[in-house]
Design a protein around this motif. Structure first.
Motif, PDB file in Angstrom:
ATOM      1  N   LYS A  23       0.843  -1.193   0.000  1.00  0.00           N
ATOM      2  CA  LYS A  23       0.000   0.000   0.000  1.00  0.00           C
ATOM      3  C   LYS A  23       0.881   1.247   0.000  1.00  0.00           C
ATOM      4  O   LYS A  23       2.067   1.192   0.337  1.00  0.00           O
ATOM      5  CB  LYS A  23      -0.921   0.011   1.212  1.00  0.00           C
ATOM      6  CG  LYS A  23      -0.194   0.126   2.541  1.00  0.00           C
ATOM      7  CD  LYS A  23      -1.184   0.181   3.695  1.00  0.00           C
ATOM      8  CE  LYS A  23      -0.458   0.340   5.036  1.00  0.00           C
ATOM      9  NZ  LYS A  23      -1.418   0.409   6.166  1.00  0.00           N
ATOM     10  N   VAL A  24       0.287   2.376  -0.393  1.00  0.00           N
ATOM     11  CA  VAL A  24       0.988   3.651  -0.305  1.00  0.00           C
ATOM     12  C   VAL A  24       1.105   4.010   1.174  1.00  0.00           C
ATOM     13  O   VAL A  24       0.101   4.188   1.864  1.00  0.00           O
ATOM     14  CB  VAL A  24       0.240   4.759  -1.068  1.00  0.00           C
ATOM     15  CG1 VAL A  24       0.930   6.110  -0.853  1.00  0.00           C
ATOM     16  CG2 VAL A  24       0.173   4.439  -2.556  1.00  0.00           C
ATOM     17  N   SER A  25       2.347   4.079   1.653  1.00  0.00           N
ATOM     18  CA  SER A  25       2.575   4.334   3.076  1.00  0.00           C
ATOM     19  C   SER A  25       2.955   5.773   3.363  1.00  0.00           C
ATOM     20  O   SER A  25       2.877   6.223   4.512  1.00  0.00           O
ATOM     21  CB  SER A  25       3.682   3.410   3.600  1.00  0.00           C
ATOM     22  OG  SER A  25       4.880   3.585   2.862  1.00  0.00           O
ATOM     23  N   LYS A  26       3.364   6.505   2.307  1.00  0.00           N
ATOM     24  CA  LYS A  26       3.801   7.885   2.524  1.00  0.00           C
ATOM     25  C   LYS A  26       3.796   8.627   1.202  1.00  0.00           C
ATOM     26  O   LYS A  26       3.922   8.021   0.134  1.00  0.00           O
ATOM     27  CB  LYS A  26       5.213   7.903   3.128  1.00  0.00           C
ATOM     28  CG  LYS A  26       5.671   9.263   3.622  1.00  0.00           C
ATOM     29  CD  LYS A  26       6.983   9.154   4.396  1.00  0.00           C
ATOM     30  CE  LYS A  26       7.373  10.488   5.005  1.00  0.00           C
ATOM     31  NZ  LYS A  26       8.607  10.395   5.818  1.00  0.00           N
ATOM     32  N   LYS A  27       3.667   9.951   1.278  1.00  0.00           N
ATOM     33  CA  LYS A  27       3.800  10.813   0.114  1.00  0.00           C
ATOM     34  C   LYS A  27       4.837  11.886   0.424  1.00  0.00           C
ATOM     35  O   LYS A  27       4.745  12.559   1.449  1.00  0.00           O
ATOM     36  CB  LYS A  27       2.461  11.461  -0.247  1.00  0.00           C
ATOM     37  CG  LYS A  27       1.381  10.458  -0.643  1.00  0.00           C
ATOM     38  CD  LYS A  27       0.050  11.144  -0.920  1.00  0.00           C
ATOM     39  CE  LYS A  27      -1.022  10.118  -1.272  1.00  0.00           C
ATOM     40  NZ  LYS A  27      -2.341  10.764  -1.527  1.00  0.00           N
ATOM     41  N   ILE A  28       5.832  12.020  -0.461  1.00  0.00           N
ATOM     42  CA  ILE A  28       6.887  13.016  -0.285  1.00  0.00           C
ATOM     43  C   ILE A  28       6.604  14.172  -1.231  1.00  0.00           C
ATOM     44  O   ILE A  28       6.652  14.002  -2.457  1.00  0.00           O
ATOM     45  CB  ILE A  28       8.275  12.416  -0.575  1.00  0.00           C
ATOM     46  CG1 ILE A  28       8.526  11.183   0.306  1.00  0.00           C
ATOM     47  CG2 ILE A  28       9.368  13.458  -0.369  1.00  0.00           C
ATOM     48  CD1 ILE A  28       9.781  10.409  -0.083  1.00  0.00           C
ATOM     49  N   ALA A  29       6.294  15.325  -0.691  1.00  0.00           N
ATOM     50  CA  ALA A  29       6.000  16.499  -1.514  1.00  0.00           C
ATOM     51  C   ALA A  29       7.297  17.111  -2.029  1.00  0.00           C
ATOM     52  O   ALA A  29       8.280  17.237  -1.301  1.00  0.00           O
ATOM     53  CB  ALA A  29       5.224  17.529  -0.703  1.00  0.00           C
TER      54      ALA A  29
END
Length: 339
Positions: A23-29
């Motif tokens: 699953k997507v565990s994090k988003k880095i902007a």
């Protein structure tokens, strides 16, 4: 009857996400509203190099923070990591050049002009100490000496090259998108040695390899992954993947293949042995996340994407326009497994 019920339960279990392990565990902007292409992991230094418009963003994978931006890589597409030389080789498609930077300081060492037009994907082959740029407009590959940075040769490929891998023993493989082929290149002689059709695969883009079982994984625009014997060129199996794929990654530890699909999914395929493969699950990512990189140290996946606005109307000059990118929405998705 019992077998049919069991099969239906397994299908329901997987398609409804109950059995998903990724699953997507994090988003880095990341700042900036430009487009993107490939991204690459420096496993030794735990850095992620992200193509982004006319720059390359460098992310520290220990903190998941952007720590540097490499400027002046106009029309950047691909990044190849050469840890043994402490260099990264970056294709500048709008300049017909390769930018060579220091892996630790990220400073420019040299920018080399090439004969090929619109360099896109790039490969570093540690066996031969050579760099191969794959030139989309001139349908060829330019070869550089990775130590001296001198252009050695440009190899005609007879079609539009896409991603490439090495068997680490002197043989290079490259997808030819408009011919539905994989070509092999001798890394010493710098000659094409074989051309293999991968039909029914159409418009192959991403390519990965299992060095242990000698299997190539080519993802194609008609929603197929074509698995090929890297020694004989024989197609072993085809499997369904999502729409809009442009990248594929192979996890040698877990024997898993990941197809990044621009529709907003990742197809996960399990390699049981060199003849047995199956779709394990389909992971929800985000629309536009079509390229992918694997961190071999922890099996995390990284995909570039953004939020999108309205799609422009088609024109004769641009019959398939991309939708606009929402301001300040570029991001890296971090995908990981709970197991």
């Amino acid at each position: 009857m019992k077998k049919i019920v069991t099969l239906l339960f397994v299908v329901f279990y997987l398609t409804n996400g109950i059995g998903q392990t990724f699953k997507v565990s994090k988003k880095i902007a990341i700042n900036g509203d430009s487009g993107w292409d490939y991204l690459a992991v420096d496993d030794v230094n735990q850095k992620l190099f992200v193509s982004h418009g006319n720059v390359v963003n460098v992310v520290d994978l220990k903190s998941d923070a952007v720590i540097f931006t490499i400027p002046n890589t106009k029309g950047v597409h691909g990044i190849a990591i050469a840890n043994d030389l402490n260099k990264a080789f970056i294709t500048c498609g709008a300049e017909n050049a390769v930018a060579i930077v220091n892996l630790k300081t990220f400073e420019l060492i040299e920018k080399v002009a090439i004969e090929g037009q619109k360099p896109d994907a790039v490969l570093y082959d540690a066996f031969s100490k050579k760099v191969f740029t794959y030139n989309a407009k001139s349908n060829d590959a330019t070869v550089l000496d990775a130590v001296t940075h001198k252009v050695i040769k440009t190899i005609p490929l007879g079609g539009k090259p896409e991603f490439s891998v090495t068997n680490t023993k002197g043989l290079i493989y490259v997808n030819i998108e408009d011919k539905n082929q994989i070509k092999t290149i001798d890394a010493t002689k710098l000659e094409v040695t074989a051309t293999w059709s991968i039909a029914p695969g159409d418009e192959p883009s991403g390519l990965a390899i299992d060095l242990e079982t000698n299997r190539l994984f080519s993802v194609c625009g008609n929603k197929l992954m074509v698995i090929v014997d890297a020694l004989k060129g024989k197609i072993i199996k085809t499997l369904p993947i999502g729409d809009g794929c442009d990248g594929v990654a192979f996890d040698a530890k877990k024997k898993l293949v990941f197809s990044s699909n621009g529709e907003g999914t990742i197809t996960v395929i399990k390699e049981k042995n060199n003849t047995s493969f199956m779709v394990q699950e389909t992971v929800k990512s985000k629309k536009g996340a079509r390229t992918i990189a694997l961190n071999p140290s922890n099996s995390k996946l990284y995909l570039s994407t953004a939020n999108f606005g309205a799609k422009p109307k088609p024109t004769p000059e641009n019959p398939n326009p991309w939708p606009s990118i929402a301001p300040n929405s570029f991001m890296i998705l971090v995908v990981s497994s709970g197991q």
